[in-house]
Scaffold this motif. Structure first.
Motif, PDB file in Angstrom:
ATOM      1  N   SER A  95     -25.599  -8.829  -3.051  1.00 22.34           N
ATOM      2  CA  SER A  95     -25.897 -10.251  -3.175  1.00 22.34           C
ATOM      3  C   SER A  95     -27.376 -10.407  -3.514  1.00 22.34           C
ATOM      4  CB  SER A  95     -25.571 -10.994  -1.869  1.00 22.34           C
ATOM      5  OG  SER A  95     -26.326 -10.467  -0.788  1.00 22.34           O
ATOM      6  N   ALA A 123     -23.540 -12.931  -6.466  1.00 23.62           N
ATOM      7  CA  ALA A 123     -22.949 -11.705  -5.924  1.00 23.62           C
ATOM      8  C   ALA A 123     -22.417 -10.842  -7.059  1.00 23.62           C
ATOM      9  CB  ALA A 123     -21.832 -12.029  -4.945  1.00 23.62           C
ATOM     10  N   PHE A 159     -19.255 -18.500  -1.571  1.00 24.27           N
ATOM     11  CA  PHE A 159     -20.517 -17.794  -1.761  1.00 24.27           C
ATOM     12  C   PHE A 159     -21.659 -18.793  -1.945  1.00 24.27           C
ATOM     13  CE2 PHE A 159     -17.303 -14.756  -2.661  1.00 24.27           C
ATOM     14  CZ  PHE A 159     -17.842 -13.507  -2.399  1.00 24.27           C
ATOM     15  N   ALA A 180     -17.760  -9.884  -4.310  1.00 20.70           N
ATOM     16  CA  ALA A 180     -17.366 -10.672  -5.480  1.00 20.70           C
ATOM     17  C   ALA A 180     -15.971 -10.356  -5.997  1.00 20.70           C
ATOM     18  CB  ALA A 180     -18.395 -10.473  -6.601  1.00 20.70           C
TER      19      ALA A 180
END
Length: 412
Positions: free
Chosen positions: A411, A69, A65, A52
Motif C-alpha cells: 500500500s 494498493a 481501500f 488489491a
C-alpha cells in the motif's frame, strides 16, 4: 456426406470440446487469482480485502481501500492425471500418467480517488494448464496434447454509498489461446510377410486464439468493521477463436468457433470473532449449463452437450498471530460440471476437494509477502469415447493437482 467430411467433422467436435472445456476450466476448475486466496481456498475472498487482488472476486471491495494498493504474484499449477485400466479399440493398453505445470501470473492496482470513489486495473488468468500424453500412447486419437491458457484484463470502479453499502462494476477483456494435437502414433503391424512400420498420422493440429468482452458487478454490506458480506456476478461472453486448424490433411480456417463461457455468481462473508481470529466463507454458482451446443459462425453444429451447473462451497479461517505474521487455512468442495455421458480421458472431471493453507509475512507496515498452498483431490471417473472411424477408448481417470502461490502486496 462423404467419409472425409464425416471424419473432419468428428475430429473438430473432439478437438473443440477439449478446447472449450479447458478454456472454461471444466476439467481443471482451478482458481488462480492470488496467493492469499489460494491459502484460504478462496473463502470470503470478495470481502476480506487484505490486498488489491480482492477486486478479482468483487469489484465493490475496492471501496474498502483508503490508500493506493498494488499486488502482484504468480501461481504454479501442477496437475497429475491418472488414466487407468484403459482399452483402445477394446484392447488393453495399460495405465499412464499425464499432466504438466502451468504458471498463472497476476497483477492488481487500486487507486482511491476520494473517500467515495475508487478505480482499479487487473491482469490475471482464469485458467492455465497443460496435459500431454506420451507420443507413443496408443489412444492419442483421444489424448495427445492440450495446452490452453486464458488471460483476463479488468478495468473496474467502486462507489461507497454510505458507511454500510458499497457497489462496483467493471469490464473484462478476455483472451483465450490453445494448442491441441490429436494423432495416431507410429507403430508396427504384423502381416503374413513380416512386420510393416506405419507412420504417425495427424488427425488434428490446432493453434487458435480469440478475444471477448464481459463484465462484472458487485456489492458489499458492512455491518461494522468486523463483519461484512458481499455478492457479485460475472457475465462471461461467447469467445470466438480463429487460427491455424489442420484436420486429416485439410486446412479449415474460414469460420470462427463459438465457445460459450459460463456466468458466475458468488456470495461471501467475513466475520472477525476476536482480535486474533476470523472466519470467512463463500458459495459460488457456475452456469456450466450455458455450454449446451458447440457451433461455428456459419451455423455448423458440431456437438450437443448436457453439462450441469456447478457449485463451490468454501470455508476458512485467518489467525492474526502478531504484527509480522498472519496464518490462514481453508477447505472447498467443488462439484463436477460433466454428467456421466460427457466424460473424456483428456478432460477428466469430477467433484473435487481443496485442502489449503498459507501465510503472510509483513515486511513493514505497508509491504507484505504472501504464500499459499493447495492440494486438490479428485475422484475416479469412468470415461468412454468413440468416433465415426470406429475408434474407441474406455478408461478410469483421476485428476489431482498441487497449486503453489507467491505474492507481493504493498500500500502507498
Amino acid at each position: 456426406m462423404n467419409k472425409k467430411q464425416i471424419f473432419t467433422r468428428s475430429v473438430i467436435t473432439v478437438a473443440i470440446a477439449v478446447a472449450s472445456s479447458q478454456t472454461m476450466a471444466a476439467g481443471f476448475q482451478l482458481n488462480a487469482q492470488s496467493a492469499t486466496g489460494l491459502g484460504r481456498a478462496f473463502s470470503g475472498d470478495g470481502v476480506i480485502a487484505d490486498n488489491a487482488s480482492t477486486m478479482a472476486k468483487n469489484p465493490a471491495s475496492m471501496a474498502l481501500f483508503d490508500a493506493p494498493a498494488l499486488s502482484l504474484g504468480v501461481i504454479a499449477i501442477n496437475t497429475d492425471v491418472q488414466v487407468k485400466n484403459a482399452q483402445y479399440n477394446k484392447r488393453p493398453i495399460g495405465d499412464t500418467s499425464i499432466g504438466g505445470t502451468s504458471y498463472a501470473p497476476n497483477i492488481y492496482y487500486i487507486q482511491p480517488i476520494n473517500d467515495k470513489f475508487s478505480v482499479g486495473a487487473s491482469l490475471y488468468s482464469n485458467f492455465g494448464t497443460k496435459t500431454e500424453f506420451d507420443s507413443n500412447y496408443a489412444a492419442n486419437a483421444f489424448g495427445g496434447l492440450t495446452d490452453v491458457k486464458s488471460v483476463n484484463l479488468g478495468l473496474s470502479a467502486a462507489y461507497r454509498i454510505n458507511q454500510h453499502v458499497s457497489i462496483g462494476g467493471g469490464l473484462d477483456i478476455i483472451h483465450g489461446s490453445g494448442k491441441l494435437q490429436r494423432y495416431i502414433p507410429a507403430g508396427t503391424i504384423s502381416t503374413p510377410i513380416g512386420n510393416i512400420n506405419t507412420p504417425k498420422v495427424s488427425l488434428l493440429d490446432i493453434d487458435a486464439d480469440g478475444l471477448a468482452l464481459g463484465f462484472n458487478l458487485g456489492t458489499i454490506y458492512e455491518l461494522n468493521d468486523n463483519n461484512r458480506f458481499g455478492l457479485s456476478y460475472r457475465y462471461s461472453p461467447t469467445l470466438k477463436a480463429k487460427g491455424d486448424m489442420h484436420y486429416a490433411g485439410a486446412n479449415i480456417d474460414g469460420q470462427k468457433l463459438k465457445m460459450p463461457l459460463p456466468d458466475m455468481a458468488e456470495f461471501s462473508g467475513y466475520n472477525k470473532l476476536s482480535d486474533k481470529f476470523a472466519v470467512h466463507y463463500s458459495i459460488q454458482w457456475i452456469r456450466w449449463s450455458e455450454f449446451d451446443v458447440l457451433e461455428t459462425t456459419g451455423n455448423v453444429k458440431l456437438n450437443n452437450y448436457q453439462w450441469q451447473d456447478g457449485w463451490h462451497y468454501s470455508l476458512g479461517g485467518t489467525y492474526y498471530l502478531n504484527n509480522d505474521w498472519t496464518l490462514r487455512a481453508g477447505y472447498m468442495h467443488d462439484t463436477s460440471a460433466q454428467q456421466k455421458n460427457d466424460t473424456s480421458i483428456s478432460v477428466p472431471d469430477s467433484a473435487r476437494n481443496w485442502l489449503s493453507g498459507g501465510f503472510s509475512y509483513h515486511l513493514d507496515s505497508k509491504s507484505t509477502i504472501d504464500f499459499g498452498l493447495t492440494y486438490l483431490i479428485g475422484k475416479d471417473v469412468s470415461a468412454e469415447e468413440s468416433n465415426p472411424l470406429g475408434m474407441s477408448v474406455q478408461a478410469t481417470t483421476r485428476a489431482n493437482a498441487w497449486l503453489y502461490g507467491l505474492q507481493y502486496s504493498r500500500s502507498f
